[in-house]
Design an enzyme around this catalytic site. Structure first.
Site, short mmCIF file in Angstrom:
data_model
loop_
_atom_site.label_atom_id
_atom_site.label_comp_id
_atom_site.label_asym_id
_atom_site.label_seq_id
_atom_site.Cartn_x
_atom_site.Cartn_y
_atom_site.Cartn_z
N ASP A 167 -66.03 139.42 -9.13
CA ASP A 167 -65.19 139.24 -10.36
C ASP A 167 -64.15 139.51 -10.66
O ASP A 167 -63.44 139.05 -12.18
CB ASP A 167 -66.36 139.21 -11.64
CG ASP A 167 -66.76 140.81 -11.15
OD1 ASP A 167 -66.16 141.95 -10.82
OD2 ASP A 167 -67.48 141.78 -12.00
N LYS A 199 -21.27 145.60 -29.23
CA LYS A 199 -22.31 144.47 -29.98
C LYS A 199 -21.75 144.62 -31.26
O LYS A 199 -22.23 145.35 -31.69
CB LYS A 199 -23.42 144.69 -28.88
CG LYS A 199 -24.05 144.50 -27.93
CD LYS A 199 -25.31 144.65 -27.28
CE LYS A 199 -26.04 144.70 -26.20
NZ LYS A 199 -28.10 144.80 -26.17
N GLN A 256 -43.21 150.26 -26.70
CA GLN A 256 -44.00 150.52 -28.07
C GLN A 256 -44.82 151.41 -28.58
O GLN A 256 -45.33 152.29 -27.85
CB GLN A 256 -45.49 149.28 -27.43
CG GLN A 256 -46.20 149.10 -29.12
CD GLN A 256 -45.71 148.53 -29.94
OE1 GLN A 256 -45.12 147.45 -29.53
NE2 GLN A 256 -45.62 148.58 -31.34
N GLY A 315 -30.79 139.42 -20.14
CA GLY A 315 -29.46 138.76 -20.24
C GLY A 315 -28.16 139.33 -21.43
O GLY A 315 -27.12 138.82 -20.94
N SER A 371 -34.52 143.76 -17.11
CA SER A 371 -36.06 143.06 -17.36
C SER A 371 -35.75 141.66 -17.47
O SER A 371 -35.23 141.31 -16.59
CB SER A 371 -36.03 143.62 -19.13
OG SER A 371 -37.39 142.49 -19.47
N ARG A 392 -23.40 141.46 -33.92
CA ARG A 392 -24.64 141.04 -34.91
C ARG A 392 -24.18 139.98 -34.90
O ARG A 392 -23.70 140.58 -36.53
CB ARG A 392 -25.41 142.02 -35.94
CG ARG A 392 -26.71 140.62 -35.90
CD ARG A 392 -28.59 141.75 -36.25
NE ARG A 392 -28.52 141.34 -34.49
CZ ARG A 392 -29.26 140.95 -33.90
NH1 ARG A 392 -29.11 139.57 -34.29
NH2 ARG A 392 -29.65 141.15 -32.87
#
Length: 286
Positions: A34, A184, A92, A217, A214, A186
């Site tokens: 299973d 960077k 998280q 990008g 990851s 925004r």
């Protein structure tokens, strides 16, 4: 002392065991029809300090770790110590929106309830360390990266954002190189502009260093910017190489080489953190 190597980190565990002249124990594992995981340890672990080396990145790795902890505790071990080179769910580490779990807290509390200590390598956010009731140590891979690049011809070490500047500064100074970060800015909720400082990079060799690759990008964009500014050789390195959706292909459109540590095993994992792990274990076992 015994070293246990779970599937995700068996190669690293083998290097550690050989360096420390310790027995390497591998679990007997299979899947039930299973799909559920069966784990068994057929080894004499009584009275031993046991170090379980394995990642907690995927759900399957987490289950393997929990079952292994439970199985090992059935022996009369002196201590059971987790070494998770890549500690999953650490992004998280807080509740961003109502109704979300604090994932890293949940798993850390589970691991701590079955172990004597926990260690990882360059965790995403140190908030997770505070969720453990046992000692939780964050090891650092900087030394491994410095040793790898010590004899490589590099002019600049570059951080793809200001968040990683301290790591880049430390590595660059140890190598005797200059360093900078890519800014960077925004523009709107969907657009981020990236810009390198006004430095002449024509014919220069650069190393882009980040903590995690990851989706790739940011690294890919950074490589493109540095290439456009005239960099002749671009090395890309990270501590944890996840390479989601084969992201290495877009990175290599402009970068020449990728080298990451073996916290996550993969084709580019040629910088080993085994000495960092060995030193930690030796310190605990002294």
């Amino acid at each position: 002392m015994k070293i246990i190597g779970l599937q995700s980190s068996s190669s690293l565990a083998r290097k550690v065991a050989e360096q420390l002249h310790s027995e390497l124990v591998l679990p007997e594992e299979r899947r039930f029809p299973d799909g559920e995981l069966y784990v068994r340890y057929d080894a004499d672990l009584n009275g031993e300090d046991v170090f379980i080396i394995g990642n907690t990145h995927t759900d399957a790795e987490i289950i393997e770790m929990i079952l292994s902890l439970s199985a090992v505790r059935d022996y009369q071990v002196k201590s059971v110590n987790i070494i998770a080179p890549y500690y999953g769910y650490a992004r998280q580490h807080q509740r961003y929106r109502r109704g979300e779990p604090i994932s890293s807290q949940i798993f850390t509390e589970i691991f701590a309830s079955y172990s004597t200590s926990i260690a990882t390598v360059d965790i995403h956010d140190e908030q997770t360390l505070s969720y453990s009731k046992v000692r939780f140590t964050d090891l650092h891979a900087d030394r491994s990266i410095i040793d790898f690049y010590r004899h490589v011809d590099i002019d600049y070490v570059v951080s793809p954002d200001d968040g990683g500047l301290q790591r880049v500064k430390h590595v660059a100074e140890a190598l005797g190189k200059k360093y900078f970060y890519i800014e960077k800015k925004r523009i709107d909720d969907r657009t981020v502009e990236m810009k390198a400082p006004d430095i002449d990079l024509n014919g220069k060799k650069v190393l882009i260093l980040d903590d995690i690759i990851s989706t790739g990008g940011t690294i890919a964009k950074s490589s493109s910017i540095l290439r456009q500014k005239g960099a002749s050789k671009i090395y890309v390195s990270a501590i944890h190489g996840l390479f989601v959706n084969s992201s290495e292909s877009k990175i290599l459109e402009n970068a020449d080489e990728i080298h990451v540590t073996d916290t996550v095993a993969g084709k580019f994992s040629d910088i080993s953190v085994y000495q960092v792990v060995c030193d930690y274990i030796a310190g605990k076992h002294a």
